[in-house]
Scaffold this motif. Structure first.
Motif, PDB file in Angstrom:
ATOM      1  N   VAL A 135      19.835  45.766  44.812  1.00  0.00           N
ATOM      2  CA  VAL A 135      20.444  47.942  44.934  1.00  0.00           C
ATOM      3  C   VAL A 135      21.426  47.689  43.959  1.00  0.00           C
ATOM      4  CG1 VAL A 135      22.271  48.613  46.349  1.00  0.00           C
ATOM      5  CG2 VAL A 135      20.743  46.592  47.422  1.00  0.00           C
ATOM      6  N   VAL A 136      22.220  47.042  43.678  1.00  0.00           N
ATOM      7  CA  VAL A 136      22.874  47.968  42.041  1.00  0.00           C
ATOM      8  C   VAL A 136      22.165  47.658  40.944  1.00  0.00           C
ATOM      9  CG1 VAL A 136      24.529  46.835  40.022  1.00  0.00           C
ATOM     10  CG2 VAL A 136      25.251  45.589  43.372  1.00  0.00           C
TER      11      VAL A 136
ATOM     12  N   GLY B 136      25.719  50.180  32.216  1.00  0.00           N
ATOM     13  CA  GLY B 136      26.065  49.245  31.624  1.00  0.00           C
ATOM     14  C   GLY B 136      27.603  48.750  31.172  1.00  0.00           C
ATOM     15  N   VAL B 137      28.476  49.958  30.655  1.00  0.00           N
ATOM     16  CA  VAL B 137      29.466  49.649  30.399  1.00  0.00           C
ATOM     17  C   VAL B 137      30.655  49.934  31.937  1.00  0.00           C
ATOM     18  CG1 VAL B 137      31.561  51.180  29.073  1.00  0.00           C
ATOM     19  CG2 VAL B 137      29.737  50.745  27.605  1.00  0.00           C
ATOM     20  N   LEU B 138      30.232  50.249  32.442  1.00  0.00           N
ATOM     21  CA  LEU B 138      30.736  51.204  33.800  1.00  0.00           C
ATOM     22  C   LEU B 138      30.806  49.706  34.583  1.00  0.00           C
ATOM     23  CD1 LEU B 138      29.958  54.602  34.796  1.00  0.00           C
ATOM     24  CD2 LEU B 138      32.154  53.799  33.631  1.00  0.00           C
ATOM     25  N   LEU B 139      29.335  48.604  34.827  1.00  0.00           N
ATOM     26  CA  LEU B 139      29.262  48.128  36.006  1.00  0.00           C
ATOM     27  C   LEU B 139      30.301  46.789  35.107  1.00  0.00           C
ATOM     28  CD1 LEU B 139      25.846  47.775  36.211  1.00  0.00           C
ATOM     29  CD2 LEU B 139      27.696  48.634  38.355  1.00  0.00           C
ATOM     30  N   ILE B 140      30.174  46.249  33.289  1.00  0.00           N
ATOM     31  CA  ILE B 140      31.140  45.973  32.773  1.00  0.00           C
ATOM     32  C   ILE B 140      32.993  46.235  33.494  1.00  0.00           C
ATOM     33  CG2 ILE B 140      31.702  44.845  30.836  1.00  0.00           C
ATOM     34  CD1 ILE B 140      29.563  45.280  29.578  1.00  0.00           C
ATOM     35  N   GLY B 141      33.390  47.137  33.341  1.00  0.00           N
ATOM     36  CA  GLY B 141      34.201  47.349  33.596  1.00  0.00           C
ATOM     37  C   GLY B 141      35.212  47.032  35.054  1.00  0.00           C
ATOM     38  N   LEU B 142      33.650  47.238  36.034  1.00  0.00           N
ATOM     39  CA  LEU B 142      34.093  47.306  37.554  1.00  0.00           C
ATOM     40  C   LEU B 142      33.842  45.721  37.636  1.00  0.00           C
ATOM     41  CD1 LEU B 142      33.700  48.187  40.507  1.00  0.00           C
ATOM     42  CD2 LEU B 142      31.328  48.052  40.793  1.00  0.00           C
TER      43      LEU B 142
ATOM     44  N   LEU C  75      38.934  40.717  44.423  1.00  0.00           N
ATOM     45  CA  LEU C  75      37.891  39.441  44.530  1.00  0.00           C
ATOM     46  C   LEU C  75      37.937  37.997  43.723  1.00  0.00           C
ATOM     47  CD1 LEU C  75      34.749  40.546  45.337  1.00  0.00           C
ATOM     48  CD2 LEU C  75      36.237  40.368  46.409  1.00  0.00           C
ATOM     49  N   ARG C  76      39.868  38.211  43.672  1.00  0.00           N
ATOM     50  CA  ARG C  76      40.394  36.934  42.954  1.00  0.00           C
ATOM     51  C   ARG C  76      39.484  35.874  44.182  1.00  0.00           C
ATOM     52  NH1 ARG C  76      46.991  38.036  41.959  1.00  0.00           N
ATOM     53  NH2 ARG C  76      46.035  38.809  44.307  1.00  0.00           N
TER      54      ARG C  76
ATOM     55  N   ASP D  80      30.352  37.187  45.502  1.00  0.00           N
ATOM     56  CA  ASP D  80      29.237  37.064  44.219  1.00  0.00           C
ATOM     57  C   ASP D  80      28.721  38.232  43.915  1.00  0.00           C
ATOM     58  OD1 ASP D  80      29.059  34.648  45.402  1.00  0.00           O
ATOM     59  OD2 ASP D  80      27.262  34.907  46.739  1.00  0.00           O
ATOM     60  N   LEU D  81      29.412  39.340  44.554  1.00  0.00           N
ATOM     61  CA  LEU D  81      29.522  40.756  43.687  1.00  0.00           C
ATOM     62  C   LEU D  81      29.395  40.678  42.001  1.00  0.00           C
ATOM     63  CD1 LEU D  81      28.778  43.376  44.256  1.00  0.00           C
ATOM     64  CD2 LEU D  81      30.766  44.401  45.128  1.00  0.00           C
ATOM     65  N   PRO D  82      30.658  40.412  41.849  1.00  0.00           N
ATOM     66  CA  PRO D  82      30.812  40.313  39.900  1.00  0.00           C
ATOM     67  C   PRO D  82      29.681  39.311  39.757  1.00  0.00           C
ATOM     68  CG  PRO D  82      33.101  39.814  41.716  1.00  0.00           C
ATOM     69  CD  PRO D  82      32.080  39.790  42.305  1.00  0.00           C
ATOM     70  N   GLY D  83      29.283  38.641  40.085  1.00  0.00           N
ATOM     71  CA  GLY D  83      28.055  38.097  38.994  1.00  0.00           C
ATOM     72  C   GLY D  83      27.177  38.637  39.362  1.00  0.00           C
TER      73      GLY D  83
END
Length: 381
Positions: free
Chosen positions: A16-17, A362-368, A377-378, A89-92
């Motif tokens: 999806v992402v 790609g850069v936006l996903l890294i920032g997110l 999600l700490r 698991d979303l950050p990964g």
């Protein structure tokens, strides 16, 4: 949640992402991606690291966290779970997808936007420049009479060659679609450059020409004209021109001017002759005096205007006589006004780099990913 169910949800979230991240590049340049080519395809080999990063950011993340042993976790397992626990698991996923996009961007996809076909008009021209000793005769000129009104050195008078070089450089600078070559001659003829569109190189080569680069003890007009015509024998242009710049009579060479004229006529080459100066006495620099100032002597150099007129007439060109810098420049420019230019079709294609379209998501996903790990999600501890 079982490990297999968690893995299925992670794969679904990844798809999806990735689809959402690729939506912007696709909508921005829909048709361009079909014809895209990769300029740095070896970077694409790094895509094998994406599954490793995906696994490391999801399942291996749990193994790297410190653990606290409890007697029983049954009450915690039966307790309610918040939304953040399902999104752990979303950050990964974001990190793996962003890495894939950045690798694709480094591959530098390029697309041909459109092929343009234009009708240009051009001529094939070879300029034959006399470098015989008579070209050292003085041909005074005011800066206002020279193309571009250059700043002349103080206490130095221009020779015929100096003036011819300035006019020829201006002539080269005015070209746009004409292929231009240069032949120099004295006792023999030499090709300085075949017809080319590299005007910058031609200008540099002409500016460095001096009288001592070849044997200037005689004037081989026939060899010069024959050599220039030979450079045009394979030309497919309808307008093929030789501009012969000389200030002397033909007194050397293995090819007679008459035979060279015949060769030009048989190949359809028009010859425009420009006679620099007349047979009047002229000043020639002859060393320096006791004070280091140039010393000049009077000298007469023979010319043959009848020969130059005959060459121009038989080939369909025109003969000019330039007694000063302004007349020389006007003669060069008048030549082009009389030419029937050749129309030929030139094709060119415009290209577009597509990597910024992949770089942005790609850069936006890294920032997110960084924001989610820092705030929402700490993991604890």
């Amino acid at each position: 949640m079982s490990r297999w169910k968690r893995a299925a949800l992670a794969v679904l979230a990844t798809l999806v992402v990735a689809a959402l991240a690729c939506l912007y590049p696709y909508l921005a340049r829909r048709d361009a991606w079909a014809s895209a080519s990769w300029q740095n395809p070896w970077f694409l080999a790094a895509l094998v690291a994406v599954p490793v990063v995906w696994y490391w950011g999801i399942f291996a993340e749990d193994a790297r966290r410190p653990r606290l042993r409890l007697g029983t976790v049954a009450p915690l397992a039966r307790g309610p779970r918040g939304l953040r626990s399902h999104l752990r698991d979303l950050p990964g996923v974001l990190r793996a997808v962003s890495l894939g996009l950045l690798i694709l961007a480094m591959g530098r996809p390029v697309s041909v936007l459109r092929e343009q076909r234009t009708d240009d008009r051009g001529i094939d021209i070879v300029v034959a420049l006399d470098l015989s000793g008579s070209m050292r005769a003085i041909l005074d000129a005011k800066p206002s009479d020279l193309p571009g009104q250059p700043k002349l050195p103080r206490n130095r008078r221009l020779t015929r060659l100096d003036t011819a070089k300035l006019v020829l450089q201006d002539f080269i600078g005015r070209r746009r679609t004409d292929r231009l070559g240069v032949v120099v001659f004295g006792k023999a003829a030499y090709v300085l450059s075949p017809p080319t569109l590299d005007y910058h190189l031609l200008t540099q080569m002409v500016s460095r020409m001096t009288l001592n680069v070849i044997d200037g003890s005689a004037t081989a007009i026939g060899d010069a004209l024959g050599t220039a015509v030979a450079r045009l024998r394979r030309s497919d242009a309808q307008s093929k021109v030789v501009i012969l710049l000389t200030d002397g009579d033909s007194n050397a060479g293995s090819i007679s001017p008459e035979y060279a004229t015949h060769l030009a006529t048989s190949l359809g080459v028009k010859v425009y002759t420009i006679q620099i100066g007349t047979d009047d006495e002229v000043e020639v620099e002859d060393g320096v005096d006791l004070f280091g100032q140039p010393r000049y002597v009077r000298h007469r150099f023979p010319v043959n205007p009848a020969l130059l007129q005959e060459i121009a007439q038989k080939t369909g060109g025109q003969a000019y006589v330039a007694t000063d810098a302004k007349a020389l420049a006007d003669s060069m420019h008048d030549v082009l006004d009389k030419l029937e230019k050749t129309r030929f079709e030139a094709s060119s294609a415009s290209y577009e780099d597509l990597f910024p379209l992949l770089l942005l998501p790609g850069v936006l996903l890294i920032g997110l990913d960084a924001l989610l790990r820092a705030w929402l999600l700490r993991r604890f501890p």
